[in-house]
Structures are given as C-alpha cells and as structure tokens.
Write a protein that holds these residues in place. Sequence first.
Motif, PDB file in Angstrom:
ATOM      1  N   GLY A  94       0.863  -1.183   0.000  1.00  0.00           N
ATOM      2  CA  GLY A  94       0.000   0.000   0.000  1.00  0.00           C
ATOM      3  C   GLY A  94       0.899   1.233   0.000  1.00  0.00           C
ATOM      4  N   ALA A  95       0.597   2.165  -0.896  1.00  0.00           N
ATOM      5  CA  ALA A  95       1.521   3.274  -1.147  1.00  0.00           C
ATOM      6  C   ALA A  95       1.950   4.044   0.119  1.00  0.00           C
ATOM      7  CB  ALA A  95       0.899   4.217  -2.176  1.00  0.00           C
ATOM      8  N   PRO A  96       1.002   4.508   0.956  1.00  0.00           N
ATOM      9  CA  PRO A  96       1.445   5.284   2.124  1.00  0.00           C
ATOM     10  C   PRO A  96       2.274   4.462   3.109  1.00  0.00           C
ATOM     11  CG  PRO A  96      -0.864   5.725   1.627  1.00  0.00           C
ATOM     12  CD  PRO A  96      -0.467   4.542   0.804  1.00  0.00           C
ATOM     13  N   LEU A  97       1.912   3.194   3.293  1.00  0.00           N
ATOM     14  CA  LEU A  97       2.683   2.374   4.241  1.00  0.00           C
ATOM     15  C   LEU A  97       4.071   2.051   3.683  1.00  0.00           C
ATOM     16  CD1 LEU A  97       3.004   0.809   6.848  1.00  0.00           C
ATOM     17  CD2 LEU A  97       1.833  -1.127   5.776  1.00  0.00           C
ATOM     18  N   ILE A  98       4.178   1.901   2.382  1.00  0.00           N
ATOM     19  CA  ILE A  98       5.495   1.694   1.776  1.00  0.00           C
ATOM     20  C   ILE A  98       6.391   2.898   2.100  1.00  0.00           C
ATOM     21  CG2 ILE A  98       6.724   1.599  -0.451  1.00  0.00           C
ATOM     22  CD1 ILE A  98       4.350  -0.105  -1.510  1.00  0.00           C
ATOM     23  N   GLY A  99       5.815   4.108   1.983  1.00  0.00           N
ATOM     24  CA  GLY A  99       6.572   5.331   2.305  1.00  0.00           C
ATOM     25  C   GLY A  99       7.000   5.347   3.765  1.00  0.00           C
ATOM     26  N   ALA A 100       6.078   5.016   4.668  1.00  0.00           N
ATOM     27  CA  ALA A 100       6.389   5.037   6.107  1.00  0.00           C
ATOM     28  C   ALA A 100       7.478   4.014   6.438  1.00  0.00           C
ATOM     29  CB  ALA A 100       5.120   4.743   6.909  1.00  0.00           C
ATOM     30  N   THR A 101       7.393   2.853   5.814  1.00  0.00           N
ATOM     31  CA  THR A 101       8.390   1.801   6.077  1.00  0.00           C
ATOM     32  C   THR A 101       9.760   2.237   5.563  1.00  0.00           C
ATOM     33  OG1 THR A 101       6.616   0.179   5.780  1.00  0.00           O
ATOM     34  CG2 THR A 101       8.869  -0.662   5.782  1.00  0.00           C
TER      35      THR A 101
ATOM     36  N   THR B  13       6.030   1.511  -8.488  1.00  0.00           N
ATOM     37  CA  THR B  13       4.881   2.318  -8.910  1.00  0.00           C
ATOM     38  C   THR B  13       4.440   3.351  -7.870  1.00  0.00           C
ATOM     39  OG1 THR B  13       4.144   0.523 -10.359  1.00  0.00           O
ATOM     40  CG2 THR B  13       2.509   2.189  -9.806  1.00  0.00           C
ATOM     41  N   ALA B  14       4.352   2.950  -6.619  1.00  0.00           N
ATOM     42  CA  ALA B  14       3.869   3.881  -5.577  1.00  0.00           C
ATOM     43  C   ALA B  14       4.885   5.006  -5.375  1.00  0.00           C
ATOM     44  CB  ALA B  14       3.638   3.130  -4.271  1.00  0.00           C
ATOM     45  N   ILE B  15       4.444   6.236  -5.615  1.00  0.00           N
ATOM     46  CA  ILE B  15       5.369   7.374  -5.553  1.00  0.00           C
ATOM     47  C   ILE B  15       5.657   7.791  -4.107  1.00  0.00           C
ATOM     48  CG2 ILE B  15       3.612   9.187  -5.749  1.00  0.00           C
ATOM     49  CD1 ILE B  15       7.085   9.141  -7.442  1.00  0.00           C
ATOM     50  N   ASN B  16       4.839   7.335  -3.175  1.00  0.00           N
ATOM     51  CA  ASN B  16       5.069   7.667  -1.760  1.00  0.00           C
ATOM     52  C   ASN B  16       6.432   7.178  -1.293  1.00  0.00           C
ATOM     53  OD1 ASN B  16       2.271   7.161  -2.481  1.00  0.00           O
ATOM     54  ND2 ASN B  16       1.799   7.977  -0.453  1.00  0.00           N
ATOM     55  N   LEU B  17       6.952   6.130  -1.931  1.00  0.00           N
ATOM     56  CA  LEU B  17       8.281   5.623  -1.582  1.00  0.00           C
ATOM     57  C   LEU B  17       9.322   6.697  -1.845  1.00  0.00           C
ATOM     58  CD1 LEU B  17      10.278   3.303  -0.910  1.00  0.00           C
ATOM     59  CD2 LEU B  17      10.091   2.558  -3.284  1.00  0.00           C
ATOM     60  N   LYS B  18       9.311   7.256  -3.025  1.00  0.00           N
ATOM     61  CA  LYS B  18      10.279   8.302  -3.364  1.00  0.00           C
ATOM     62  C   LYS B  18      10.045   9.548  -2.504  1.00  0.00           C
ATOM     63  CE  LYS B  18      12.205  10.943  -7.249  1.00  0.00           C
ATOM     64  NZ  LYS B  18      12.183  12.222  -6.557  1.00  0.00           N
ATOM     65  N   TRP B  19       8.779   9.883  -2.316  1.00  0.00           N
ATOM     66  CA  TRP B  19       8.471  11.067  -1.510  1.00  0.00           C
ATOM     67  C   TRP B  19       9.092  10.934  -0.115  1.00  0.00           C
ATOM     68  CZ3 TRP B  19       5.798  11.337   3.131  1.00  0.00           C
ATOM     69  CH2 TRP B  19       5.554  12.630   3.606  1.00  0.00           C
ATOM     70  N   ALA B  20       8.880   9.787   0.524  1.00  0.00           N
ATOM     71  CA  ALA B  20       9.374   9.610   1.896  1.00  0.00           C
ATOM     72  C   ALA B  20      10.902   9.626   1.930  1.00  0.00           C
ATOM     73  CB  ALA B  20       8.834   8.298   2.470  1.00  0.00           C
ATOM     74  N   LEU B  21      11.514   8.969   0.953  1.00  0.00           N
ATOM     75  CA  LEU B  21      12.989   8.933   0.935  1.00  0.00           C
ATOM     76  C   LEU B  21      13.560  10.327   0.682  1.00  0.00           C
ATOM     77  CD1 LEU B  21      13.591   5.555  -0.936  1.00  0.00           C
ATOM     78  CD2 LEU B  21      13.987   6.050   1.483  1.00  0.00           C
TER      79      LEU B  21
ATOM     80  N   THR C  73      -5.113   5.004  -4.420  1.00  0.00           N
ATOM     81  CA  THR C  73      -4.210   5.186  -5.565  1.00  0.00           C
ATOM     82  C   THR C  73      -2.761   5.083  -5.114  1.00  0.00           C
ATOM     83  OG1 THR C  73      -3.398   6.761  -7.226  1.00  0.00           O
ATOM     84  CG2 THR C  73      -4.495   7.695  -5.318  1.00  0.00           C
ATOM     85  N   ASP C  74      -1.942   4.670  -6.052  1.00  0.00           N
ATOM     86  CA  ASP C  74      -0.504   4.563  -5.805  1.00  0.00           C
ATOM     87  C   ASP C  74       0.262   5.745  -6.383  1.00  0.00           C
ATOM     88  OD1 ASP C  74      -1.777   1.718  -6.191  1.00  0.00           O
ATOM     89  OD2 ASP C  74      -0.156   1.583  -4.727  1.00  0.00           O
TER      90      ASP C  74
END
Length: 369
Positions: A54-61, A92-100, A243-244
């Motif tokens: 899930g996009a937001p949790l991927i970012g948090a992790t 695909t999930a952009i939250n990963l890049k955002w969080a990093l 959405t991702d």
Amino acid sequence: MKVDGKHFRSIWRERDGWSVGAIDQRRLPHEFIVAKLTSCGDAAVAIRDMLVRGAPLIGATAAYGMALAMREDASDAGMKRAYDTLIVTRPTAINLKWALDEMRAALAPIDPIERAEAAYARADEIVEQDVEINRGIAANGLPLIEAIVARKKPGETVNVLTHCNAGWLATVDWGTATAPIYLAHERGIKIHVWVDETRPRNQGASLTAWELGHHGVPHTVIPDNTGGHLMQHGMVDLAIVGTDRVAANGDVCNKIGTYLKALAAHDNGVPFYVALPSPTIDFAVNDGIRDIPIEQRSGAEVTDMTGRTADGRLETVRIVAEGSPVANYAFDVTPARLVTGLITERGVLKPDRTSLAAAFPERIATAAE
Ligand code: MRU
C-alpha cells in the motif's frame, strides 16, 4: 483501527525505541503476526516481499528503513546506500520516493553524529502526518456519503464499492478510501462495502474484508467481475478507491482492475471517487497513462492460490494449466475524465492540473528538484 477490539496501527516504533514493528500482511487473514524490522535491509525486504504494502505504508516503512540505516552507518555514503537500496524495492507507488526524499532533505544538512536521532524523529513525523492526512480525507469524504443518505429513504443503507486494499493496512491508520467509510460508520450511518476480491493477490478478500470485519463495518466480498452488474442494478451508490500515484493531469494509477470499475461506473452514472494523501501526487509526471511505470509481478501470483484447508493448514495450489503463459500487470491507470473527484486532506478536488496545483503548490516545487 481495531483488531479484536484493540487499537492497532500497521507500523510502529517498538518499546526498545529503535526497532520497528509491522503487521505481516502476507499472513492475513489467516494469521496475525507482527514482524520486527531491525535493519535497513529488513525494511527493504519487507517492502519488496510485500510484508508491508500500500503506497502510504510503503513510504512510512522506507522512512523507518532510513532511520535504521543511520544506526548502522550515518555517513553520506551510508545515507546514499540506504536511499539506493530502498528506492528500488517497488516501482509504482510514488510515496516511496516522496518519503525517501523527505528523509534525505532532513538528514543531509546534519552532522552524521546526530543523524540517527534526527532520522527517527523525521520518520515518526511522517508516520503521524499520514494519520492526520487520512483523518482529513475522512472529514472531506464524509459529506459525499451524507449527501447520499439525504437522498435515500430513512433507514436505507449506503453502498460503497472499493477495489484492492486502500484501508488502514495500506496506510498507518484509517486508510485512504476507507477513511470516510470508517468515519461514517463511527457517526452511525448505515454503510455497507462491496469489496472487490482483487485478483491476483486478493488484497480485497484477504485484507480489506479482514480489517472491515474487525472494525465491525458491514461488507460483502465479490469477485472482481461483479461490480458492473451491481452498478446496473442500482446496488452501488458510489465507488471509492485508493491510488498509488496521481499524475499532474489527474490520471490515477491504482491496483489493476480499477480502470474497468471506473468505466462501469461511468456507464452507469455511479460517482467514482479516488481518495489520496498529497504525497501520492507526482507533479513530475504530466501524463499518467504514458509515463507512470507499471510494476509487473511474478506469474506465480496468477498461477497459484494460497488458502486455508478444512483441517486448518495453509496450502498453495496451482489453478492455471501447466505450461500456459501468464501476465501479471500489478497496476493500471484510470484517465482523469472517468474520475468524479479526488478526496484529499485539503478537500475534494477536480481531477485536473489546475485544481491539484492550486491545492498543493508546495508539491510542485519539490517535483522540479
Ligand atoms: O500492490 P499493493 O498491494 O502495494 O497495491 C497497492 C494498493 O494497496 C492499492 O493499489 C491501493 O488501492 C492504493 S494504496 C492506498
């Protein structure tokens, strides 16, 4: 949200102050197991192997992954290594890049001796921010549900269709698509959710149904190809999906099959909403259909199914003829023209460049970096 009456988040800092606990989503709905992440490598594997998803949790992790990395090596080289390790875990999930990027911006100006502490502090903020954003999505989405209640006969149930898992398990808490649903339920509105099973990984059947059930929200799991039929017969009042990644033009990338639901909704005059936190907007992508990378996952997700046998064992069986090739595109892109509105923490927006840019001007600046 609740599991067996007890409040849980999907990820948290453990009592030791440094390791990270996360619900192992690969084992749900059959087993509730908490995994302990103790290194950046653990965080990377957790994202890649979909222990978390899930996009937001991927970012948090990923944010906690950076913090764990800073305990190991807080030099500039260590920071770069951690960023490079985590950024390639899911495409695909952009939250990963955002969080990093957020973590790197917070840590780069700091003396390496202070980086570990600062990294945990920033990761904690990202986690709390996710919860706050989702509360905002809940508050902004609720009037859409209340408007349907007002149109219905007294005592009638509001029927919402959702796809995949954009529930609290996909975020830190509340979820995105589910946030207005949980709030409506809390406010005593009679609400029922049609849960797409979401082949091939079945996030709807195994995760959304599980979390709604534990929180006491009435729901029914349906095969993915049922939505159109329900809509034709007036059995869906609105669709809300997660959405991702949302492109600057309002195109919405989400779990494979979302596009087909949007087409059916359009054909039947059913409002089709997308709930998203602002870190899911990618102003660097102008055309979602052309430019968002679509993850292709293992064919085993299509050929095999895992479930519980009558005698309680977990077993994986093959359901596709031996030798038949399979394709497994994990996401698709719904064009903005099929989206009724984007439910964000800053209101319900039109899915277009002007509305997104006006609501989140600060994100445009970071996209240009
Ligand atoms: O491949 P997954 O399980 O990480 O899929 C992502 C999703 O959970 C969905 O696409 C979801 O609807 C958007 S994330 C809130």
